[in-house]
Design an enzyme around this catalytic site. Structure first.
Site, PDB file in Angstrom:
ATOM      1  N   HIS A  16      15.094 -42.094  20.712  1.00 26.93           N
ATOM      2  CA  HIS A  16      13.670 -42.991  20.458  1.00 26.93           C
ATOM      3  C   HIS A  16      13.810 -43.478  18.987  1.00 26.93           C
ATOM      4  O   HIS A  16      13.485 -42.911  18.054  1.00 26.93           O
ATOM      5  CB  HIS A  16      12.376 -42.344  20.089  1.00 26.93           C
ATOM      6  CG  HIS A  16      11.217 -43.057  20.177  1.00 26.93           C
ATOM      7  ND1 HIS A  16      10.255 -42.988  21.195  1.00 26.93           N
ATOM      8  CD2 HIS A  16      10.772 -43.925  19.171  1.00 26.93           C
ATOM      9  CE1 HIS A  16       9.210 -43.930  20.397  1.00 26.93           C
ATOM     10  NE2 HIS A  16       9.441 -44.156  19.407  1.00 26.93           N
ATOM     11  N   HIS A  18      13.450 -47.353  16.215  1.00 24.76           N
ATOM     12  CA  HIS A  18      13.021 -48.601  16.142  1.00 24.76           C
ATOM     13  C   HIS A  18      13.831 -49.253  15.064  1.00 24.76           C
ATOM     14  O   HIS A  18      14.071 -48.893  14.043  1.00 24.76           O
ATOM     15  CB  HIS A  18      11.595 -48.726  15.527  1.00 24.76           C
ATOM     16  CG  HIS A  18      10.476 -48.176  16.043  1.00 24.76           C
ATOM     17  ND1 HIS A  18       9.812 -48.829  17.287  1.00 24.76           N
ATOM     18  CD2 HIS A  18       9.906 -46.738  16.408  1.00 24.76           C
ATOM     19  CE1 HIS A  18       8.923 -48.013  17.703  1.00 24.76           C
ATOM     20  NE2 HIS A  18       9.082 -46.902  17.529  1.00 24.76           N
ATOM     21  N   LYS A 102       9.202 -48.933  28.430  1.00 25.95           N
ATOM     22  CA  LYS A 102       8.402 -48.445  27.396  1.00 25.95           C
ATOM     23  C   LYS A 102       6.950 -48.914  27.684  1.00 25.95           C
ATOM     24  O   LYS A 102       6.661 -49.804  27.935  1.00 25.95           O
ATOM     25  CB  LYS A 102       8.748 -48.777  26.153  1.00 25.95           C
ATOM     26  CG  LYS A 102       7.746 -48.158  24.888  1.00 25.95           C
ATOM     27  CD  LYS A 102       7.927 -46.610  24.796  1.00 25.95           C
ATOM     28  CE  LYS A 102       6.920 -46.149  23.843  1.00 25.95           C
ATOM     29  NZ  LYS A 102       7.434 -45.540  22.867  1.00 25.95           N
ATOM     30  N   HIS A 139       4.376 -43.810  25.323  1.00 23.76           N
ATOM     31  CA  HIS A 139       3.489 -43.529  24.026  1.00 23.76           C
ATOM     32  C   HIS A 139       2.433 -43.023  24.524  1.00 23.76           C
ATOM     33  O   HIS A 139       1.102 -43.927  24.973  1.00 23.76           O
ATOM     34  CB  HIS A 139       3.221 -44.621  23.273  1.00 23.76           C
ATOM     35  CG  HIS A 139       2.544 -44.529  22.006  1.00 23.76           C
ATOM     36  ND1 HIS A 139       3.133 -44.546  20.632  1.00 23.76           N
ATOM     37  CD2 HIS A 139       1.428 -44.100  21.504  1.00 23.76           C
ATOM     38  CE1 HIS A 139       2.351 -44.239  19.756  1.00 23.76           C
ATOM     39  NE2 HIS A 139       1.356 -43.926  20.226  1.00 23.76           N
ATOM     40  N   HIS A 177       7.793 -38.613  21.460  1.00 22.73           N
ATOM     41  CA  HIS A 177       7.367 -38.113  20.324  1.00 22.73           C
ATOM     42  C   HIS A 177       5.968 -37.098  20.526  1.00 22.73           C
ATOM     43  O   HIS A 177       5.134 -37.427  19.706  1.00 22.73           O
ATOM     44  CB  HIS A 177       6.985 -39.281  19.346  1.00 22.73           C
ATOM     45  CG  HIS A 177       6.484 -40.439  19.618  1.00 22.73           C
ATOM     46  ND1 HIS A 177       5.297 -40.466  20.367  1.00 22.73           N
ATOM     47  CD2 HIS A 177       6.847 -41.884  19.698  1.00 22.73           C
ATOM     48  CE1 HIS A 177       4.939 -41.604  20.810  1.00 22.73           C
ATOM     49  NE2 HIS A 177       5.818 -42.610  20.210  1.00 22.73           N
ATOM     50  N   ASP A 250      12.148 -41.545  16.223  1.00 23.48           N
ATOM     51  CA  ASP A 250      10.894 -42.534  16.090  1.00 23.48           C
ATOM     52  C   ASP A 250      11.053 -43.025  14.545  1.00 23.48           C
ATOM     53  O   ASP A 250       9.874 -43.284  13.988  1.00 23.48           O
ATOM     54  CB  ASP A 250       9.597 -41.840  16.368  1.00 23.48           C
ATOM     55  CG  ASP A 250       8.573 -43.030  16.557  1.00 23.48           C
ATOM     56  OD1 ASP A 250       8.583 -44.087  16.525  1.00 23.48           O
ATOM     57  OD2 ASP A 250       7.335 -42.506  16.382  1.00 23.48           O
TER      58      ASP A 250
HETATM   59  C1  NCD Z   1       6.033 -47.362  15.504  1.00 19.83           C
HETATM   60  C2  NCD Z   1       6.378 -48.717  14.775  1.00 19.83           C
HETATM   61  O1  NCD Z   1       6.277 -48.998  13.640  1.00 19.83           O
HETATM   62  O2  NCD Z   1       7.081 -49.376  15.652  1.00 19.83           O
HETATM   63  N1  NCD Z   1       5.352 -46.630  14.481  1.00 19.83           N
HETATM   64  C3  NCD Z   1       4.816 -45.146  14.444  1.00 19.83           C
HETATM   65  O3  NCD Z   1       3.996 -44.731  13.771  1.00 19.83           O
HETATM   66  N2  NCD Z   1       5.726 -44.640  14.926  1.00 19.83           N
HETATM   67  C4  NCD Z   1       5.253 -47.503  16.732  1.00 19.83           C
HETATM   68  C5  NCD Z   1       5.229 -46.410  17.492  1.00 19.83           C
HETATM   69  O4  NCD Z   1       6.174 -45.975  18.069  1.00 19.83           O
HETATM   70  O5  NCD Z   1       4.165 -45.927  17.467  1.00 19.83           O
HETATM   71 ZN    ZN Z   2       8.328 -45.318  18.357  1.00 15.99          ZN
END
Ligand code: NCD
Ligand code: ZN
Length: 348
Positions: A16, A18, A102, A139, A177, A250
């Site tokens: 996971h 970003h 997702k 999520h 998460h 995450d």
């Molecule tokens: C994530 C993001 O910034 O893209 N932020 C987070 O707090 N984890 C989005 C998400 O996965 O909820």
């Molecule tokens: Zn995330």
């Protein structure tokens, strides 16, 4: 108990992550690619990665941004919307590059306004995913304004998880998460097609770390940090050797000024030291020997992908994290900025 000072494990994957896009992608990608062979890449861009065509293009941008001395395979995901069609799911599976879909409840977190308003609208897509074995990544938080922020994961289980799993008994589900004992228990009690990812920050911190001594915007993420009893429950399942729980950082970079703001963004940046932070968490309960399964085996097994063959090493060695990292003409404040971490990773 013998103290482990050097831990050699199979190269891990991040289930996971970003990675963002453009200059931000270029800034953060090497941190993940140095440690992980592969990562499940979140689709919450603007606009969201809601089709296979968009996922193919995003994957190419990631590969183009990768420094030539690093190997890394981005595992793409589609962003589920009320309008995702069964045909799109078939296209995604046929592409061979999409490994999950997702689900964001509309409005739950960063770039989630095109998220799902009601899971009932996604019946055809979910049935096709169940039939073809494409995992649903959730999520799992309600967005109901009457529900306390700290209860949103627990209430999602009651309102949606239980029925989802009953309605699609063969659907592969990743409860992403997880942050509560309730979620850990739910996954433990569910059949083997239901798994969970756990972040390093939820294993290392509780909600005091957001508030004590002043408000800490860099410790604000979603789902939000919870009470100590929840952290302990997560640490127990993560280090138990149970294959339903695996690594998902995450890591979610946001420019410093967008977090240190009157209305700050959610997300912690942990990619700079992900494996070192997990090593600290596992070491804190004397379970370092369980790290390899959690980080390098169970996720690949769940997604039906081969385990990695490379190796990495973690050394018990204090080092100080940079106070700030460059981020597309701006900066990010990484987790532990200016403080020490007790483990250092070396690739082999
Ligand atoms: C994530 C993001 O910034 O893209 N932020 C987070 O707090 N984890 C989005 C998400 O996965 O909820
Ligand atoms: Zn995330």
């Amino acid at each position: 108990m013998t103290t482990i000072n050097i831990l050699t494990i199979t190269q891990p994957d991040d289930w996971h992550l970003h990675l963002r896009d453009g200059e931000a992608l270029k800034a953060v990608l090497p941190d993940s690619a140095r440690q992980f062979a592969r990562a499940i890449v979140m689709p919450n861009l603007r606009p969201p990665v809601s089709s296979t065509a968009l996922a193919v293009a995003y994957r190419q941008r990631i590969l183009a941004a990768l420094p030539s001395d690093l190997n890394f395979e981005p595992l793409m995901t589609l962003y589920l919307t009320d309008n995702t069609r069964a045909e799109e799911i078939r296209t995604a599976v046929a592409s061979g590059i999409v490994h999950g879909v997702k689900f964001y409840p509309a409005g739950a977190t960063t770039n989630s306004d095109s998220g799902v308003t009601d899971l009932a609208r996604c019946k055809l897509a979910l049935a096709e995913m169940e039939r073809l074995g494409l995992p649903l990544l959730l999520h799992a938080e309600v967005t109901d304004k009457h529900v306390d922020v700290f209860d949103r994961e627990r209430v999602f289980i009651e309102r949606h998880m239980v029925t989802l799993i009953k309605d699609y008994p063969a659907l592969k589900v990743v409860f992403e998460h997880i942050t509560t004992k309730d979620a850990a228990d739910f996954v433990l009690q569910s059949p083997s097609n239901v798994a969970a990812t756990i972040t390093a920050h939820h294993l290392l911190m509780n909600r005091n770390d957001m508030f004590v001594g002043g408000i800490k915007p860099h410790h604000y993420c979603l789902p939000i940090l919870k009470r100590e009893e929840h952290r302990q429950a997560l640490l127990r399942v993560a280090t138990s050797g149970n294959a339903k729980f695996f690594l998902g950082t995450d890591s979610a970079p946001h420019a410093k000024h967008t977090k240190e703001a009157a209305c700050g963004c959610a997300g912690m940046y942990t990619a700079h030291a992900a494996m070192e932070l997990y090593a600290e968490a596992f070491d804190s309960v004397g379970e370092l020997d369980k790290l390899e399964g959690f980080a390098s085996f169970y996720g690949a097994d769940f997604y039906g992908l081969p385990r990695n063959t490379g190796r990495i090493q973690l050394h018990r060695q204090n080092w100080t994290v940079s106070a700030s990292l460059p981020f597309a003409g701006d900066s990010i404040i990484p987790l532990r900025a200016g403080q020490t971490i007790a483990w250092k990773m070396q690739s082999l």
